[in-house]
Design a protein around this motif. Structure first.
Motif, PDB file in Angstrom:
ATOM      1  N   ILE A  45     -45.359  33.831  56.866  1.00  0.00           N
ATOM      2  CA  ILE A  45     -44.282  32.989  57.373  1.00  0.00           C
ATOM      3  C   ILE A  45     -44.321  31.647  56.650  1.00  0.00           C
ATOM      4  O   ILE A  45     -45.388  31.079  56.433  1.00  0.00           O
ATOM      5  N   TRP A  46     -43.131  31.142  56.293  1.00  0.00           N
ATOM      6  CA  TRP A  46     -43.012  29.822  55.676  1.00  0.00           C
ATOM      7  C   TRP A  46     -41.794  29.123  56.251  1.00  0.00           C
ATOM      8  O   TRP A  46     -40.700  29.685  56.292  1.00  0.00           O
ATOM      9  N   TYR A  47     -41.984  27.882  56.720  1.00  0.00           N
ATOM     10  CA  TYR A  47     -40.855  27.087  57.171  1.00  0.00           C
ATOM     11  C   TYR A  47     -40.424  26.182  56.028  1.00  0.00           C
ATOM     12  O   TYR A  47     -41.136  25.269  55.629  1.00  0.00           O
ATOM     13  N   ASP A  48     -39.251  26.462  55.478  1.00  0.00           N
ATOM     14  CA  ASP A  48     -38.676  25.718  54.365  1.00  0.00           C
ATOM     15  C   ASP A  48     -38.053  24.440  54.916  1.00  0.00           C
ATOM     16  O   ASP A  48     -36.947  24.456  55.456  1.00  0.00           O
ATOM     17  N   THR A  49     -38.761  23.318  54.814  1.00  0.00           N
ATOM     18  CA  THR A  49     -38.288  22.059  55.392  1.00  0.00           C
ATOM     19  C   THR A  49     -37.122  21.450  54.626  1.00  0.00           C
ATOM     20  O   THR A  49     -36.386  20.636  55.181  1.00  0.00           O
ATOM     21  N   ALA A  50     -36.941  21.824  53.384  1.00  0.00           N
ATOM     22  CA  ALA A  50     -35.817  21.298  52.605  1.00  0.00           C
ATOM     23  C   ALA A  50     -34.490  21.843  53.114  1.00  0.00           C
ATOM     24  O   ALA A  50     -33.467  21.157  53.057  1.00  0.00           O
ATOM     25  N   ASN A  51     -34.511  23.074  53.631  1.00  0.00           N
ATOM     26  CA  ASN A  51     -33.281  23.735  54.078  1.00  0.00           C
ATOM     27  C   ASN A  51     -33.292  24.095  55.564  1.00  0.00           C
ATOM     28  O   ASN A  51     -32.335  24.696  56.058  1.00  0.00           O
ATOM     29  N   ASN A  52     -34.381  23.763  56.274  1.00  0.00           N
ATOM     30  CA  ASN A  52     -34.540  24.096  57.696  1.00  0.00           C
ATOM     31  C   ASN A  52     -34.361  25.582  57.969  1.00  0.00           C
ATOM     32  O   ASN A  52     -33.634  25.995  58.865  1.00  0.00           O
ATOM     33  N   ILE A  53     -35.036  26.411  57.150  1.00  0.00           N
ATOM     34  CA  ILE A  53     -34.965  27.865  57.300  1.00  0.00           C
ATOM     35  C   ILE A  53     -36.376  28.420  57.466  1.00  0.00           C
ATOM     36  O   ILE A  53     -37.272  28.103  56.687  1.00  0.00           O
ATOM     37  N   LEU A  54     -36.555  29.247  58.492  1.00  0.00           N
ATOM     38  CA  LEU A  54     -37.812  29.960  58.669  1.00  0.00           C
ATOM     39  C   LEU A  54     -37.720  31.237  57.851  1.00  0.00           C
ATOM     40  O   LEU A  54     -36.763  32.016  57.999  1.00  0.00           O
ATOM     41  N   LYS A  55     -38.693  31.439  56.978  1.00  0.00           N
ATOM     42  CA  LYS A  55     -38.671  32.591  56.074  1.00  0.00           C
ATOM     43  C   LYS A  55     -39.937  33.431  56.240  1.00  0.00           C
ATOM     44  O   LYS A  55     -40.970  32.927  56.655  1.00  0.00           O
ATOM     45  N   MET A  56     -39.814  34.700  55.882  1.00  0.00           N
ATOM     46  CA  MET A  56     -40.942  35.612  55.920  1.00  0.00           C
ATOM     47  C   MET A  56     -41.014  36.335  54.579  1.00  0.00           C
ATOM     48  O   MET A  56     -39.992  36.711  54.012  1.00  0.00           O
ATOM     49  N   ARG A  57     -42.215  36.522  54.089  1.00  0.00           N
ATOM     50  CA  ARG A  57     -42.415  37.254  52.830  1.00  0.00           C
ATOM     51  C   ARG A  57     -42.209  38.740  53.098  1.00  0.00           C
ATOM     52  O   ARG A  57     -42.630  39.262  54.137  1.00  0.00           O
ATOM     53  N   ASN A  58     -41.575  39.434  52.186  1.00  0.00           N
ATOM     54  CA  ASN A  58     -41.330  40.867  52.383  1.00  0.00           C
ATOM     55  C   ASN A  58     -42.618  41.676  52.180  1.00  0.00           C
ATOM     56  O   ASN A  58     -43.635  41.155  51.737  1.00  0.00           O
ATOM     57  N   GLU A  59     -42.550  42.956  52.519  1.00  0.00           N
ATOM     58  CA  GLU A  59     -43.728  43.838  52.455  1.00  0.00           C
ATOM     59  C   GLU A  59     -44.283  43.991  51.043  1.00  0.00           C
ATOM     60  O   GLU A  59     -45.474  44.193  50.860  1.00  0.00           O
ATOM     61  N   ASP A  60     -43.425  43.925  50.043  1.00  0.00           N
ATOM     62  CA  ASP A  60     -43.877  44.055  48.653  1.00  0.00           C
ATOM     63  C   ASP A  60     -44.388  42.736  48.079  1.00  0.00           C
ATOM     64  O   ASP A  60     -44.837  42.687  46.933  1.00  0.00           O
ATOM     65  N   ASN A  61     -44.292  41.666  48.864  1.00  0.00           N
ATOM     66  CA  ASN A  61     -44.733  40.337  48.457  1.00  0.00           C
ATOM     67  C   ASN A  61     -44.057  39.875  47.165  1.00  0.00           C
ATOM     68  O   ASN A  61     -44.686  39.294  46.289  1.00  0.00           O
ATOM     69  N   ASP A  62     -42.753  40.155  47.057  1.00  0.00           N
ATOM     70  CA  ASP A  62     -42.042  39.713  45.862  1.00  0.00           C
ATOM     71  C   ASP A  62     -40.737  38.971  46.162  1.00  0.00           C
ATOM     72  O   ASP A  62     -39.972  38.662  45.260  1.00  0.00           O
ATOM     73  N   ALA A  63     -40.487  38.679  47.445  1.00  0.00           N
ATOM     74  CA  ALA A  63     -39.282  37.933  47.806  1.00  0.00           C
ATOM     75  C   ALA A  63     -39.425  37.362  49.217  1.00  0.00           C
ATOM     76  O   ALA A  63     -40.210  37.854  50.025  1.00  0.00           O
ATOM     77  N   TRP A  64     -38.641  36.312  49.486  1.00  0.00           N
ATOM     78  CA  TRP A  64     -38.583  35.713  50.819  1.00  0.00           C
ATOM     79  C   TRP A  64     -37.365  36.241  51.566  1.00  0.00           C
ATOM     80  O   TRP A  64     -36.290  36.387  50.995  1.00  0.00           O
ATOM     81  N   ILE A  65     -37.525  36.506  52.858  1.00  0.00           N
ATOM     82  CA  ILE A  65     -36.433  36.923  53.733  1.00  0.00           C
ATOM     83  C   ILE A  65     -36.137  35.747  54.660  1.00  0.00           C
ATOM     84  O   ILE A  65     -37.043  35.264  55.356  1.00  0.00           O
ATOM     85  N   SER A  66     -34.903  35.265  54.675  1.00  0.00           N
ATOM     86  CA  SER A  66     -34.521  34.181  55.586  1.00  0.00           C
ATOM     87  C   SER A  66     -34.343  34.763  56.980  1.00  0.00           C
ATOM     88  O   SER A  66     -33.549  35.692  57.179  1.00  0.00           O
ATOM     89  N   LEU A  67     -35.061  34.206  57.951  1.00  0.00           N
ATOM     90  CA  LEU A  67     -34.990  34.707  59.326  1.00  0.00           C
ATOM     91  C   LEU A  67     -34.035  33.896  60.179  1.00  0.00           C
ATOM     92  O   LEU A  67     -33.160  34.451  60.823  1.00  0.00           O
ATOM     93  N   TRP A  68     -34.238  32.575  60.220  1.00  0.00           N
ATOM     94  CA  TRP A  68     -33.422  31.700  61.064  1.00  0.00           C
ATOM     95  C   TRP A  68     -33.189  30.375  60.367  1.00  0.00           C
ATOM     96  O   TRP A  68     -34.063  29.850  59.687  1.00  0.00           O
ATOM     97  N   THR A  69     -32.024  29.831  60.616  1.00  0.00           N
ATOM     98  CA  THR A  69     -31.741  28.452  60.244  1.00  0.00           C
ATOM     99  C   THR A  69     -31.945  27.626  61.503  1.00  0.00           C
ATOM    100  O   THR A  69     -31.419  27.969  62.565  1.00  0.00           O
ATOM    101  N   LEU A  70     -32.716  26.563  61.382  1.00  0.00           N
ATOM    102  CA  LEU A  70     -33.066  25.743  62.534  1.00  0.00           C
ATOM    103  C   LEU A  70     -32.435  24.366  62.406  1.00  0.00           C
ATOM    104  O   LEU A  70     -32.392  23.786  61.328  1.00  0.00           O
ATOM    105  N   ASN A  71     -31.961  23.833  63.521  1.00  0.00           N
ATOM    106  CA  ASN A  71     -31.389  22.491  63.553  1.00  0.00           C
ATOM    107  C   ASN A  71     -32.461  21.547  64.072  1.00  0.00           C
ATOM    108  O   ASN A  71     -32.851  21.627  65.235  1.00  0.00           O
ATOM    109  N   GLN A  72     -32.918  20.636  63.251  1.00  0.00           N
ATOM    110  CA  GLN A  72     -34.001  19.727  63.623  1.00  0.00           C
ATOM    111  C   GLN A  72     -33.515  18.399  64.198  1.00  0.00           C
ATOM    112  O   GLN A  72     -34.297  17.494  64.406  1.00  0.00           O
ATOM    113  N   THR A  73     -32.208  18.283  64.449  1.00  0.00           N
ATOM    114  CA  THR A  73     -31.688  17.020  65.004  1.00  0.00           C
ATOM    115  C   THR A  73     -31.478  17.104  66.490  1.00  0.00           C
ATOM    116  O   THR A  73     -31.406  18.147  67.074  1.00  0.00           O
TER     117      THR A  73
END
Length: 73
Positions: A45-73
């Motif tokens: 799991i990685w929280y991309d703070t530049a875009n406010n998106i929670l991401k998860m690495r795929n099973e093959d470990n070769d791409a990120w899957i965007s899970l949710w866009t979060l509103n931090q305000t």
């Protein structure tokens, strides 16, 4: 914001404790930072703070899957 390679190096005690604390910090913050972690693992799991998106690495470990866009305000 924390990132860690999740490898605890074979080292003297004070450095080992620092390494473990850094790994735990990365875990509890979901590896949050503005750029992707340099070391990745499948299903990581990685929280991309530049875009406010929670991401998860795929099973093959070769791409990120965007899970949710979060509103931090």
């Amino acid at each position: 914001m924390a990132e860690h390679d999740y490898v605890i190096a074979n080292q003297a005690f004070p450095a080992t404790r620092t390494d473990i604390n850094a790994a735990l910090s990365a875990i509890v913050t979901q590896n949050s930072k503005s750029s992707a972690p340099s070391t990745t693992y499948a299903d990581m799991i990685w929280y991309d703070t530049a875009n406010n998106i929670l991401k998860m690495r795929n099973e093959d470990n070769d791409a990120w899957i965007s899970l949710w866009t979060l509103n931090q305000t």
